[in-house]
Design a protein around this motif. Structure first.
Motif, PDB file in Angstrom:
ATOM      1  N   ALA A  91       0.748  -1.226   0.008  1.00 39.35           N
ATOM      2  CA  ALA A  91      -0.054   0.007  -0.096  1.00 39.35           C
ATOM      3  C   ALA A  91       0.713   1.420   0.030  1.00 39.35           C
ATOM      4  O   ALA A  91       0.376   2.082  -0.287  1.00 39.35           O
ATOM      5  CB  ALA A  91      -1.037   0.021   1.241  1.00 39.35           C
ATOM      6  N   ILE A  99      -8.443   2.815  -0.952  1.00 43.46           N
ATOM      7  CA  ILE A  99      -8.526   1.391  -0.825  1.00 43.46           C
ATOM      8  C   ILE A  99      -9.801   0.810  -1.186  1.00 43.46           C
ATOM      9  O   ILE A  99     -10.692   1.136  -0.524  1.00 43.46           O
ATOM     10  CB  ILE A  99      -7.982   0.546   0.519  1.00 43.46           C
ATOM     11  CG1 ILE A  99      -6.538   0.843   0.678  1.00 43.46           C
ATOM     12  CG2 ILE A  99      -7.900  -0.803   0.291  1.00 43.46           C
ATOM     13  CD1 ILE A  99      -5.456   0.650  -0.250  1.00 43.46           C
ATOM     14  N   MET A 119      -5.583  -3.244   7.254  1.00 48.06           N
ATOM     15  CA  MET A 119      -5.406  -1.862   6.580  1.00 48.06           C
ATOM     16  C   MET A 119      -5.302  -0.596   7.594  1.00 48.06           C
ATOM     17  O   MET A 119      -4.384  -0.077   7.275  1.00 48.06           O
ATOM     18  CB  MET A 119      -6.522  -1.779   5.632  1.00 48.06           C
ATOM     19  CG  MET A 119      -6.747  -2.829   4.493  1.00 48.06           C
ATOM     20  SD  MET A 119      -8.149  -2.423   3.487  1.00 48.06           S
ATOM     21  CE  MET A 119      -8.141  -4.071   2.527  1.00 48.06           C
ATOM     22  N   VAL A 127     -10.881   3.442   3.521  1.00 45.43           N
ATOM     23  CA  VAL A 127     -11.254   1.946   2.795  1.00 45.43           C
ATOM     24  C   VAL A 127     -12.816   2.007   2.487  1.00 45.43           C
ATOM     25  O   VAL A 127     -13.744   2.333   3.226  1.00 45.43           O
ATOM     26  CB  VAL A 127     -11.259   0.953   3.837  1.00 45.43           C
ATOM     27  CG1 VAL A 127     -11.612  -0.571   3.363  1.00 45.43           C
ATOM     28  CG2 VAL A 127      -9.646   0.849   4.506  1.00 45.43           C
TER      29      VAL A 127
END
Length: 137
Positions: A91, A99, A119, A127
């Motif tokens: 990432a 994301i 994450m 996200v």
């Protein structure tokens, strides 16, 4: 003339006064209605809006969870343990556009939560969960 005893002419009322009980019940119900939304916890994620532009894979990192549990990050296929170990490196520099997490509907909820936690621990703040629109809409 016979003397009457005090209260001898009054009959005893054996009914329960439920008005007070209903008042208390309504107050308790209002308290629960106000506090229930505040008690719900969850994972802090930014869900995509319904009227957004179509997804462009180049703008963000796409993470796909297949039915068999394998995880695909763009073109790399990983297991959950490999994803946990390598996500921060994958990432880095590519997560500015956000994301996008896509998962098969048969994937367990716990798996999705573990991936989102990974994450978040890697420092990703945005996200989005991807879903297909229902037919006919």
């Amino acid at each position: 003339m016979a003397r009457r005893r005090r209260g001898a002419g009054l009959q005893l009322d054996s009914n329960i006064n439920v008005v007070n009980l209903i008042d208390v019940m309504l107050v308790i119900m209002v308290i629960f209605m106000i506090t229930a939304p505040m008690m719900q916890g969850g994972v802090d994620i930014a869900l995509p809006k319904a009227d957004v532009r179509p997804l462009e894979a180049k703008r963000g990192l796409v993470v796909t969870v297949r039915r068999d549990g394998t995880i695909q990050v763009d073109d790399a296929v990983l297991t959950e343990s490999e994803f946990t170990a390598a996500f921060a490196a994958l990432a880095q520099g590519r997560a500015e556009g956000g994301i996008y997490l896509r998962a098969d509907e048969s994937v367990p909820y716990g798996t999705i939560i573990r991936l989102v936690a990974t994450m978040k621990n890697a420092g990703v703040g945005d996200v989005g969960l991807v879903a297909e629109p229902e037919p006919g809409r």
